[in-house]
Scaffold this motif. Structure first.
Motif, PDB file in Angstrom:
ATOM      1  N   THR A 270      -8.119   3.672   1.274  1.00  8.11           N
ATOM      2  CA  THR A 270      -8.537   3.784   2.701  1.00  8.11           C
ATOM      3  C   THR A 270      -8.519   5.041   3.314  1.00  8.11           C
ATOM      4  O   THR A 270      -7.587   5.816   2.958  1.00  8.11           O
ATOM      5  CB  THR A 270      -7.650   2.905   3.570  1.00  8.11           C
TER       6      THR A 270
ATOM      7  N   TYR B  91     -12.352   4.771  10.003  1.00 10.24           N
ATOM      8  CA  TYR B  91     -12.044   5.052   8.464  1.00 10.24           C
ATOM      9  C   TYR B  91     -12.915   4.355   7.977  1.00 10.24           C
ATOM     10  O   TYR B  91     -13.763   3.447   8.058  1.00 10.24           O
ATOM     11  CB  TYR B  91     -10.461   4.129   8.142  1.00 10.24           C
TER      12      TYR B  91
ATOM     13  N   SER C 109     -13.776   1.272  -2.942  1.00  5.26           N
ATOM     14  CA  SER C 109     -13.271   0.351  -4.229  1.00  5.26           C
ATOM     15  C   SER C 109     -13.869   1.026  -5.245  1.00  5.26           C
ATOM     16  O   SER C 109     -14.936   1.322  -5.452  1.00  5.26           O
ATOM     17  CB  SER C 109     -13.607  -1.284  -4.173  1.00  5.26           C
TER      18      SER C 109
ATOM     19  N   VAL D 203     -12.914   2.140   3.639  1.00  2.00           N
ATOM     20  CA  VAL D 203     -12.414   1.655   2.629  1.00  2.00           C
ATOM     21  C   VAL D 203     -13.308   1.634   1.180  1.00  2.00           C
ATOM     22  O   VAL D 203     -14.412   1.018   1.358  1.00  2.00           O
ATOM     23  CB  VAL D 203     -11.967  -0.081   2.857  1.00  2.00           C
TER      24      VAL D 203
ATOM     25  N   ASN E 190      -8.336   0.085  -4.179  1.00  2.00           N
ATOM     26  CA  ASN E 190      -8.819   0.269  -3.024  1.00  2.00           C
ATOM     27  C   ASN E 190      -8.319   1.366  -2.421  1.00  2.00           C
ATOM     28  O   ASN E 190      -6.872   1.474  -2.190  1.00  2.00           O
ATOM     29  CB  ASN E 190      -8.628  -1.106  -2.206  1.00  2.00           C
TER      30      ASN E 190
ATOM     31  N   GLN F 284       0.716  -1.081   0.064  1.00  2.00           N
ATOM     32  CA  GLN F 284       0.054   0.117  -0.019  1.00  2.00           C
ATOM     33  C   GLN F 284       0.852   1.285  -0.124  1.00  2.00           C
ATOM     34  O   GLN F 284       1.852   1.363   0.731  1.00  2.00           O
ATOM     35  CB  GLN F 284      -0.984   0.054   1.155  1.00  2.00           C
TER      36      GLN F 284
END
Length: 483
Positions: free
Chosen positions: A152, A189, A193, A191, A150, A74
């Motif tokens: 975050t 948080y 997509s 996430v 993705n 990431q």
């Protein structure tokens, strides 16, 4: 120097016109993407460079033809991170076998690309829950993604559990959700997509009047529970009461079954949404099942309308000859197979269309029309059949009951007409006009949650034979208590 200058201009800007804000925001984004693309340098293996300024954070990661990594980790920043299959993209670039991703996080870009540019209902408050980020593939020939990307987002403001979160991307003049969805979220948080690269953000939508919303939620809960009770009573009556062989209750029974299960599943899902929503597969399965149950309910309403029209047209219940054509088995195949076919085709073509924020059909890519399309057709046909039924029945009763008290006949006729209007699902049409109107929203909620109530009243309470059987049952019950 240029990034810091842009930050100062941004802070001192007195722009208020939405067009000017969007235009300046677009220029800042384009200039930033051009600047960061200059950091991309050819490499045989892999190389990265990053910077942190007051206005923006940036990171560039490059891979070459001789890279030994199996996966790029990431790309992380203070308030966001991105997970992208950069190695797969590089392999698709047959000539260079290389690729680069540029990732930027703008700390105050929301002053230009305001959350109000998210064009949804005006009766809501939009809040930017994340920094605005941008992801591009500079100096990369084939920019087609091999997998969804993705993102975050760390929440930069207090999370409101009653609000709705949307993963959005900037499209020249507005924030839109097409191609993006929430994978999982908690108080800290979210996430997201997305199937493309652009400029992204996380926007929360909340109601202006939380008290009004809570009252509406309470009314919805009470109405649905009352409706479920009467659906159950109607099913018990259809199952255990003796009916004339001329009466075909198969459509009414299956309307009760479909809508009972649909309303019950929807109610339970909304009550435990915070637990279910993070489980994306479960959420998608529930939304697909709701799609099937509600659609089958509408198909059964159409079958009921057709059978009622035939009944009224012939001035009697369906004859035995017609019952052979419209046997219970054939009706069940039609009632459930049509809905199953629509859901199956929809899931096969756009399987990611299930599993929205509320575990229902997603609104993006017009996928909601896999439900609204069939519903609109059925409602239009039911309205036509309902009008024909009322006209035919009124004409017939006027001829047959000339000596009966017109006042009494008119009252009974008016009530049965209203009840049948609800049973056939016609009030669902109000759903297309409730936007911004609390009165219509409440009327829609009450009428469509009480289909079971009206079915029970028309076909059980107002049926003389059923009433007599209930009387016998209660007499026996009283006798048993006395003994």
């Amino acid at each position: 120097m240029l990034f810091n200058t842009s930050e100062k201009i941004l802070e001192s800007s007195l722009l208020s016109n939405p067009t000017e804000l969007a235009s300046y925001g677009n220029r800042v984004l384009k200039a930033s993407e051009k600047l960061i693309s200059t950091l991309v340098k050819p490499t045989d293996t892999n190389y990265s460079v990053s910077f942190t300024l007051a206005a923006v954070e940036g990171k560039v990661f490059m891979v070459g033809p001789n890279i030994t990594l199996e996966k790029v980790s990431q790309l992380e920043m203070k308030n966001s991170s991105v997970d992208i299959d950069l190695i797969g993209i590089a392999k698709n670039n047959n000539e260079t076998r290389s690729a680069a991703v540029a990732f930027m996080s703008y700390n105050t870009m929301e002053n230009l690309l305001k959350p109000d540019f998210f064009n949804t209902s005006n009766d809501t408050v939009k809040t930017m829950m994340s920094t605005v980020i941008s992801a591009t593939l500079p100096k990369t020939t084939n920019t087609k993604l091999t997998k969804p990307v993705n993102f975050t987002f760390k929440h930069i403001r207090e999370f409101n559990p009653s609000g709705s979160l949307f993963c959005v991307y900037w499209n020249i003049s507005e924030w839109i959700v097409d191609g993006c969805s929430v994978l999982k979220t908690n108080s800290s948080y979210t996430v997201c997509s997305c199937d493309h690269l652009s400029t992204f953000a996380l926007i929360m939508q909340t109601s202006h009047s939380p008290e009004s919303t809570s009252q509406l939620d309470l009314l919805n809960l009470v109405c649905v529970i009352v409706g479920l009770v009467f659906f159950s009573l109607a099913l018990l009556s259809f199952t255990y009461c003796r009916w004339s062989p001329r009466v075909n209750n198969v459509a009414r029974i299956n309307i009760c079954i479909s809508l009972l299960l649909a309303h019950l599943l929807f109610l339970l899902t909304q009550q435990f949404l915070s637990v279910i929503r993070p489980q994306q597969v479960l959420c998608a399965v529930i939304s697909g099942l709701l799609h099937f149950l509600f659609l089958s309910g509408f198909v059964w309403m159409f079958i009921e309308a057709v059978m009622l029209f035939i009944c009224v047209k012939n001035l009697s219940q369906i004859s035995s000859r017609k019952r052979e054509v419209l046997s219970s088995g054939i009706l069940c195949v039609i009632g459930y197979l049509v809905a199953l076919a629509v859901v199956g085709v929809s899931a096969g073509l756009v399987h990611e269309g299930y599993g929205s924020e509320h575990c229902w059909i997603k609104m993006d890519k017009a996928f909601i029309w896999s439900f609204l399309g069939p519903v609109c057709v059925i409602l239009a046909l039911n309205m036509i059949l309902f009008i024909c039924i009322v006209i035919t029945l009124n004409s017939t009763l006027t001829k047959l009951n000339a000596e009966v008290s017109q006042m009494k006949q008119t009252k009974i006729m008016a009530f049965k007409t209203l009840a049948q209007f609800v049973v056939l699902g016609c009030p669902w049409i109000l759903g297309f006009f409730t936007n911004g109107s609390k009165v219509l929203e409440i009327l829609f909620l009450i009428l469509n949650s009480q289909q079971g109530t009206f079915i029970f009243l028309i076909y059980c309470v107002l049926n003389n034979e059923v009433r007599q059987q209930y009387r016998k049952f209660f007499r026996c019950l009283c006798c048993a208590k006395e003994h």
